[in-house]
Design an enzyme around this catalytic site. Sequence first.
Site, PDB file in Angstrom:
ATOM      1  N   GLU A   1      -1.802   7.097  -6.182  1.00 29.02           N
ATOM      2  CA  GLU A   1      -1.720   6.375  -7.451  1.00 29.02           C
ATOM      3  C   GLU A   1      -2.916   6.596  -8.376  1.00 29.02           C
ATOM      4  O   GLU A   1      -2.800   6.454  -9.596  1.00 29.02           O
ATOM      5  CB  GLU A   1      -1.500   4.883  -7.225  1.00 29.02           C
TER       6      GLU A   1
ATOM      7  N   HIS B   1       0.800  -0.986 -10.186  1.00 33.06           N
ATOM      8  CA  HIS B   1      -0.045  -1.863  -9.373  1.00 33.06           C
ATOM      9  C   HIS B   1      -0.378  -3.159 -10.112  1.00 33.06           C
ATOM     10  O   HIS B   1      -1.547  -3.528 -10.277  1.00 33.06           O
ATOM     11  CB  HIS B   1      -1.328  -1.138  -8.958  1.00 33.06           C
TER      12      HIS B   1
ATOM     13  N   ARG C   1       0.844  -1.188   0.000  1.00 32.95           N
ATOM     14  CA  ARG C   1       0.000   0.000   0.000  1.00 32.95           C
ATOM     15  C   ARG C   1       0.888   1.250   0.000  1.00 32.95           C
ATOM     16  O   ARG C   1       1.833   1.348   0.786  1.00 32.95           O
ATOM     17  CB  ARG C   1      -0.919   0.026   1.232  1.00 32.95           C
TER      18      ARG C   1
END
Length: 334
Positions: A268, A301, A239
């Site tokens: 993000e 990600h 995270r």
Amino acid sequence: MAKKIKMVCYGVRKTEKLFFETLNKNYGYDLTLIEEYLTKDNIETAKGHEAVMVRANCDCYEQNLLKMKEYGVKYLLTRTVGYNHIDLKKAHELGFEMAYVPGYSPNAVSELAVSMGNGLLRNLFYSANHQQNHNFKIDDFMFAKEIRNSTIGIIGTGRIGYQAAKAWHGMGAKVLGYDIYESDQAKSILTYCDLKTLIKESDLISLHCPYIKEENYHLVDKNFLAKMKPGSVLINVVRGELMDLDAVYDAVKSGHLKGVGLDVLENESKVFFKDFAGKPTPDNITNKLLSLYPRIIVTPHIGSYTDEAVKNMIEITYENLKVILSGQECKNKI
């Protein structure tokens, strides 16, 4: 066979469509697959559906929730472990039945952490960048410590952290672990110690702990980084909120850290899943981090972007809805 129900699924990449369709043969949902993430601009696509499936970075805040309610949506499923993209208070107030995915293939994220870590330890990104400039000279930065002579620190030794530790242990590294809940299984491949010792002794630190705002927001701050070994490597595939990115930038810029691998960023949603065509992103700290490539590596990600992880997330979400529709208590209820 589950009750026939119309469900719209957002953030479905082309590579994932076959999984959605094949797995649905056991459930019989009437699916609408949308490649875009759910936003305020496309919320109307939820019309005519009783169920909505989302992923991280989908907008499930008040305005969209009110629209869903207006459109007759009853079930809100997220195919993710985290659910901070949902305004839970408002969602409960509006009466949505919700569920999440408690876990998926631990190998998916751990493999990315190990790949990033090994690439930075052995200077692969740095060397590849030189190759792009047709420079094949060997310089001092390319000198590496073998992994079997290195100490790897794993913060968070759950399913994913354990798999990462197992991989590095298999390469001969000494592995240290820190977790408030120690695992007997993990003890066979790593040595538990306090956080201070792990930070001080590790040549590479990989984060695998859950993010809990009240407890570990910006766990990796200026003080944490200052205590790390000079020339060490830091990996975060968990995270973005766990790291103070300005402090991370300073630690690499100054030469204190050798390299950093990031699959997550605190902001993000401003950057990931968009193509800026070589231009600066709208996020200043991201631009600063990118300026230090190849010593800082950023991936968008992709930790869970593997065949097994995608299969797990979709299948568990399908099953969650099936259980909810049957009137039973869903163990993954939010």
